[in-house]
Write a protein that holds these residues in place. Structure first.
Motif, PDB file in Angstrom:
ATOM      1  N   ALA A 103       0.835  -1.198   0.000  1.00 31.10           N
ATOM      2  CA  ALA A 103       0.000   0.000   0.000  1.00 31.10           C
ATOM      3  C   ALA A 103       0.870   1.248   0.000  1.00 31.10           C
ATOM      4  O   ALA A 103       2.023   1.216   0.437  1.00 31.10           O
ATOM      5  CB  ALA A 103      -0.914   0.002   1.236  1.00 31.10           C
ATOM      6  N   GLY A 104       0.305   2.338  -0.480  1.00 27.73           N
ATOM      7  CA  GLY A 104       1.031   3.598  -0.429  1.00 27.73           C
ATOM      8  C   GLY A 104       0.363   4.675  -1.251  1.00 27.73           C
ATOM      9  O   GLY A 104      -0.556   4.404  -2.022  1.00 27.73           O
ATOM     10  N   GLY A 105       0.859   5.878  -1.068  1.00 23.61           N
ATOM     11  CA  GLY A 105       0.318   7.029  -1.794  1.00 23.61           C
ATOM     12  C   GLY A 105       1.405   7.781  -2.526  1.00 23.61           C
ATOM     13  O   GLY A 105       1.800   8.869  -2.109  1.00 23.61           O
ATOM     14  N   PRO A 106       1.937   7.233  -3.622  1.00 24.14           N
ATOM     15  CA  PRO A 106       2.985   7.946  -4.367  1.00 24.14           C
ATOM     16  C   PRO A 106       2.437   9.233  -4.968  1.00 24.14           C
ATOM     17  O   PRO A 106       1.305   9.257  -5.467  1.00 24.14           O
ATOM     18  CB  PRO A 106       3.378   6.959  -5.467  1.00 24.14           C
ATOM     19  CG  PRO A 106       2.164   6.101  -5.658  1.00 24.14           C
ATOM     20  CD  PRO A 106       1.549   5.968  -4.292  1.00 24.14           C
ATOM     21  N   PRO A 107       3.184  10.343  -4.916  1.00 22.55           N
ATOM     22  CA  PRO A 107       2.737  11.573  -5.582  1.00 22.55           C
ATOM     23  C   PRO A 107       2.548  11.299  -7.067  1.00 22.55           C
ATOM     24  O   PRO A 107       3.436  10.771  -7.721  1.00 22.55           O
ATOM     25  CB  PRO A 107       3.896  12.545  -5.337  1.00 22.55           C
ATOM     26  CG  PRO A 107       4.630  11.983  -4.162  1.00 22.55           C
ATOM     27  CD  PRO A 107       4.486  10.489  -4.262  1.00 22.55           C
ATOM     28  N   CYS A 108       1.383  11.647  -7.594  1.00 32.51           N
ATOM     29  CA  CYS A 108       1.051  11.217  -8.962  1.00 32.51           C
ATOM     30  C   CYS A 108       0.686  12.375  -9.894  1.00 32.51           C
ATOM     31  O   CYS A 108       0.286  12.140 -11.028  1.00 32.51           O
ATOM     32  CB  CYS A 108      -0.129  10.240  -8.925  1.00 32.51           C
ATOM     33  SG  CYS A 108       0.207   8.746  -7.975  1.00 32.51           S
ATOM     34  N   PRO A 168       2.669  -8.713  -4.695  1.00 27.30           N
ATOM     35  CA  PRO A 168       1.686  -8.916  -3.623  1.00 27.30           C
ATOM     36  C   PRO A 168       0.343  -9.377  -4.179  1.00 27.30           C
ATOM     37  O   PRO A 168       0.047  -9.203  -5.362  1.00 27.30           O
ATOM     38  CB  PRO A 168       1.565  -7.529  -2.995  1.00 27.30           C
ATOM     39  CG  PRO A 168       1.843  -6.603  -4.139  1.00 27.30           C
ATOM     40  CD  PRO A 168       2.922  -7.287  -4.938  1.00 27.30           C
ATOM     41  N   LYS A 169      -0.478  -9.921  -3.303  1.00 30.46           N
ATOM     42  CA  LYS A 169      -1.810 -10.347  -3.721  1.00 30.46           C
ATOM     43  C   LYS A 169      -2.701  -9.144  -4.033  1.00 30.46           C
ATOM     44  O   LYS A 169      -3.503  -9.159  -4.969  1.00 30.46           O
ATOM     45  CB  LYS A 169      -2.450 -11.203  -2.630  1.00 30.46           C
ATOM     46  CG  LYS A 169      -1.727 -12.511  -2.340  1.00 30.46           C
ATOM     47  CD  LYS A 169      -2.431 -13.269  -1.231  1.00 30.46           C
ATOM     48  CE  LYS A 169      -1.744 -14.602  -0.945  1.00 30.46           C
ATOM     49  NZ  LYS A 169      -0.410 -14.427  -0.342  1.00 30.46           N
ATOM     50  N   ILE A 170      -2.563  -8.102  -3.213  1.00 29.55           N
ATOM     51  CA  ILE A 170      -3.410  -6.911  -3.356  1.00 29.55           C
ATOM     52  C   ILE A 170      -2.537  -5.662  -3.315  1.00 29.55           C
ATOM     53  O   ILE A 170      -1.548  -5.607  -2.573  1.00 29.55           O
ATOM     54  CB  ILE A 170      -4.470  -6.851  -2.233  1.00 29.55           C
ATOM     55  CG1 ILE A 170      -5.486  -7.993  -2.401  1.00 29.55           C
ATOM     56  CG2 ILE A 170      -5.210  -5.516  -2.220  1.00 29.55           C
ATOM     57  CD1 ILE A 170      -6.528  -8.076  -1.301  1.00 29.55           C
ATOM     58  N   VAL A 171      -2.900  -4.675  -4.108  1.00 24.29           N
ATOM     59  CA  VAL A 171      -2.219  -3.377  -4.135  1.00 24.29           C
ATOM     60  C   VAL A 171      -3.225  -2.284  -3.772  1.00 24.29           C
ATOM     61  O   VAL A 171      -4.356  -2.279  -4.283  1.00 24.29           O
ATOM     62  CB  VAL A 171      -1.621  -3.089  -5.529  1.00 24.29           C
ATOM     63  CG1 VAL A 171      -0.920  -1.733  -5.536  1.00 24.29           C
ATOM     64  CG2 VAL A 171      -0.659  -4.184  -5.943  1.00 24.29           C
ATOM     65  N   ILE A 172      -2.807  -1.372  -2.898  1.00 28.23           N
ATOM     66  CA  ILE A 172      -3.636  -0.211  -2.548  1.00 28.23           C
ATOM     67  C   ILE A 172      -2.852   1.049  -2.884  1.00 28.23           C
ATOM     68  O   ILE A 172      -1.736   1.241  -2.396  1.00 28.23           O
ATOM     69  CB  ILE A 172      -3.989  -0.184  -1.045  1.00 28.23           C
ATOM     70  CG1 ILE A 172      -4.731  -1.447  -0.618  1.00 28.23           C
ATOM     71  CG2 ILE A 172      -4.800   1.062  -0.707  1.00 28.23           C
ATOM     72  CD1 ILE A 172      -4.928  -1.552   0.890  1.00 28.23           C
ATOM     73  N   ILE A 173      -3.426   1.901  -3.725  1.00 32.38           N
ATOM     74  CA  ILE A 173      -2.837   3.204  -4.030  1.00 32.38           C
ATOM     75  C   ILE A 173      -3.835   4.282  -3.619  1.00 32.38           C
ATOM     76  O   ILE A 173      -5.011   4.224  -3.987  1.00 32.38           O
ATOM     77  CB  ILE A 173      -2.488   3.345  -5.521  1.00 32.38           C
ATOM     78  CG1 ILE A 173      -1.492   2.260  -5.945  1.00 32.38           C
ATOM     79  CG2 ILE A 173      -1.927   4.737  -5.813  1.00 32.38           C
ATOM     80  CD1 ILE A 173      -1.159   2.283  -7.429  1.00 32.38           C
ATOM     81  N   GLU A 174      -3.368   5.254  -2.843  1.00 39.79           N
ATOM     82  CA  GLU A 174      -4.241   6.325  -2.338  1.00 39.79           C
ATOM     83  C   GLU A 174      -3.711   7.670  -2.776  1.00 39.79           C
ATOM     84  O   GLU A 174      -2.491   7.888  -2.803  1.00 39.79           O
ATOM     85  CB  GLU A 174      -4.299   6.251  -0.809  1.00 39.79           C
ATOM     86  CG  GLU A 174      -5.182   7.304  -0.144  1.00 39.79           C
ATOM     87  CD  GLU A 174      -4.424   8.557   0.290  1.00 39.79           C
ATOM     88  OE1 GLU A 174      -5.079   9.526   0.722  1.00 39.79           O
ATOM     89  OE2 GLU A 174      -3.180   8.582   0.202  1.00 39.79           O
ATOM     90  N   ASN A 175      -4.638   8.588  -3.136  1.00 38.19           N
ATOM     91  CA  ASN A 175      -4.216   9.927  -3.506  1.00 38.19           C
ATOM     92  C   ASN A 175      -5.388  10.897  -3.374  1.00 38.19           C
ATOM     93  O   ASN A 175      -6.523  10.481  -3.084  1.00 38.19           O
ATOM     94  CB  ASN A 175      -3.647   9.951  -4.934  1.00 38.19           C
ATOM     95  CG  ASN A 175      -2.482  10.920  -5.060  1.00 38.19           C
ATOM     96  OD1 ASN A 175      -2.672  12.124  -5.029  1.00 38.19           O
ATOM     97  ND2 ASN A 175      -1.281  10.385  -5.198  1.00 38.19           N
ATOM     98  N   VAL A 176      -5.117  12.187  -3.595  1.00 30.30           N
ATOM     99  CA  VAL A 176      -6.161  13.195  -3.449  1.00 30.30           C
ATOM    100  C   VAL A 176      -7.234  12.991  -4.520  1.00 30.30           C
ATOM    101  O   VAL A 176      -6.953  12.589  -5.646  1.00 30.30           O
ATOM    102  CB  VAL A 176      -5.588  14.627  -3.555  1.00 30.30           C
ATOM    103  CG1 VAL A 176      -4.627  14.889  -2.416  1.00 30.30           C
ATOM    104  CG2 VAL A 176      -4.877  14.841  -4.885  1.00 30.30           C
TER     105      VAL A 176
END
Length: 493
Positions: A101-106, A137-145
């Motif tokens: 999981a993570g929130g890379p600046p996009c 990984p089995k699952i990926v979580i990407i978070e952003n504004v």
């Protein structure tokens, strides 16, 4: 019943809001990566080991090598450094990590054409995807504004959100991706905070099953108890738990600013018999934290609850913001006296129209009288005029607006001051035992490379939102294991 001890890696971890929520949902955080030593200090203190002195922390991030840091659970380096470590990547791959999981600046991301290799905003999403490709990984979580999905629409091009969605889907070994907009207030957080999520499920886990992953962006604002009956909620979307009770929704109502901070009116805890459910939980929750044991009965002063000092003029302006809020007058009225090119007569005419319906006496949020008549209020507006439009007084009876890294955007509902770090942390659903480290704030010219406490809070994923998503994904993984008879390798001690 969900399966035990799924594992997670948190990239661009910040101070640890996402990790804390996932830990509360039952995940083991095998590794966190955060380049800022200021934000990482808070992460380490709360989620790895309590810091007893500054030298101990300085020795960790300056002198311990990359692999040693990874063994401890927190790498204070760039993600690119981790990608160059075959030992770290091999260990993670062998562990069969469940979630990355993570929130890379996009904001500068593009998956096709005209990528500027010197643009850090472009590099980081690609590094994130490279990590996914290596760890699988089995699952990926990407978070952003939430605004990321609209950034490029006015130019007639794809948004960074769409580009990242496409790129994650194509990342080896391939992922089925559910795009979502989740608002933190829908999951028990006292804050209006919509964020976009891309949740990818590895293709080989989907197999022949039709799992209800859709190409349509799911928005938690349309969720309701009836949606579950109709079967419209996508598989990877967590169930909304809190609703706007003014619309007679079924379920708990939103937590409000009053729920979050009304017991923090002094620098010590307020003695109150009417403590809200939310405030009581924030005081009492010490689970999953490594920091020194926190007892609100013994610790009368909450962590990070220091009132900032303001000049008399600024406090007077804050009181005026509270009046403008209650009178339903937009705060931009304070910019009228600053408008260039307007005669004094034109300014007076605009001011008069803006406050024409005011009932006197005009009072601030605490009931103190600011003006008994229109001429006095006109004089006060001229005296306190400012071009700044971002400041606003908070409403007791609503969720807080989106918490950002600028501490002076909000004014307390009844006191002439900005919120403390602890109050904003309450809006984000950090428990009081979670102690923010490093300096409290910093100058504007240093915000590009420093991450003080206020910025750490504003940049974080609310732990309760992370918990809701993490717990739901645990249930999804268990369902897949039951369908396909998958078994996990035993955890290595």
């Amino acid at each position: 019943m969900v399966s035990s001890s799924p594992t997670c890696v948190d990239l661009f971890a910040g101070c640890g809001g996402l990790s804390l929520g996932l830990k509360q949902a039952g995940f083991q955080i095998k590794l966190a990566v955060e380049k800022s030593e200021m934000a990482a200090e808070t992460y380490y203190h709360n989620l790895i080991r309590p810091i007893q002195d500054a030298d101990e922390w300085r020795n960790y991030y300056e002198n311990r090598n990359l692999e040693d840091q990874a063994e401890s659970g927190l790498v204070v380096r760039e993600l690119s450094d981790v990608l160059r470590s075959k030992a770290i990547l091999s260990r993670l791959r062998e562990s069969e990590i469940d979630v990355v999981a993570g929130g890379p600046p996009c904001q500068g991301f593009s998956s096709a054409g005209n990528r500027n290799p010197s643009d850090e905003r472009n590099k980081l999403p690609w590094q994130f995807l490279e990590f996914i490709e290596k760890v699988k990984p089995k699952i990926v979580i990407i978070e952003n504004v939430a605004g990321m999905q609209f950034d490029f629409l006015k130019h007639g091009t794809k948004s960074p959100f769409e580009d990242l969605w496409t790129a994650l889907s194509a990342t080896d070994p391939g992922y089925q991706v559910q795009p979502m907009v989740l608002n933190a207030k829908h999951f028990g957080v006292p804050q209006h905070r919509p964020r976009v999520f891309l949740v990818g499920l590895r293709e080989d886990l989907v197999g022949k099953y039709s799992l209800g992953i859709t190409a349509k962006i799911w928005d938690s604002s349309i969720d309701s108890p009836q949606v579950a009956v109709l079967g419209d909620r996508p598989l990877l979307a967590p169930k909304r738990t809190h609703f706007d009770n003014n619309r007679n929704e079924v379920g708990p109502g939103y937590f409000t600013v009053k729920d979050a901070i009304s017991d923090l009116m002094t620098e010590n805890y307020s003695e109150t018999s009417s403590l809200s459910e939310f405030a009581r939980e924030m005081r009492e929750d010490t689970s999953y934290l490594k920091a020194v044991v926190f007892d609100p009965q013994a610790n009368k002063r909450p962590n990070n609850h220091v009132f900032r000092q303001h000049s008399d003029l600024v406090m007077e302006r804050f009181s005026l913001y509270q009046f403008l809020r209650d009178a339903n007058i937009h705060r931009s009225v304070l910019a009228i006296p600053k408008k260039t090119g307007l005669s004094e007569h034109a300014q007076r005419k605009l001011l008069h129209a803006a406050i024409a319906n005011v009932k006197y006496p005009a009072k601030d949020g605490n009931g103190s009288i600011l003006a008994n008549a229109q001429p006095t209020l006109m004089h006060l507006i001229r005296k306190l005029a400012t071009k700044k439009h971002s400041q606003r007084a908070l409403f007791w009876g609503r969720p807080a607006p989106t918490v950002v890294s600028m501490p002076d955007d909000f004014v307390h509902p009844v006191q002439p001051r900005i919120p403390t770090v602890r109050e904003l942390a309450r809006f984000q659903s950090f428990p009081d035992a979670f102690e923010f480290r490093s300096k409290e704030t910093t100058g504007a010219h240093r915000r590009r490379f420093q991450v003080p406490q206020y910025s750490q809070v504003g940049n974080a994923v609310p732990p309760r939102l992370a918990f809701a998503l993490g717990y739901h994904l645990r249930e999804v993984m268990e369902m897949l294991q039951q369908k396909q008879g998958l078994t996990r390798k035993p955890d290595v001690a």
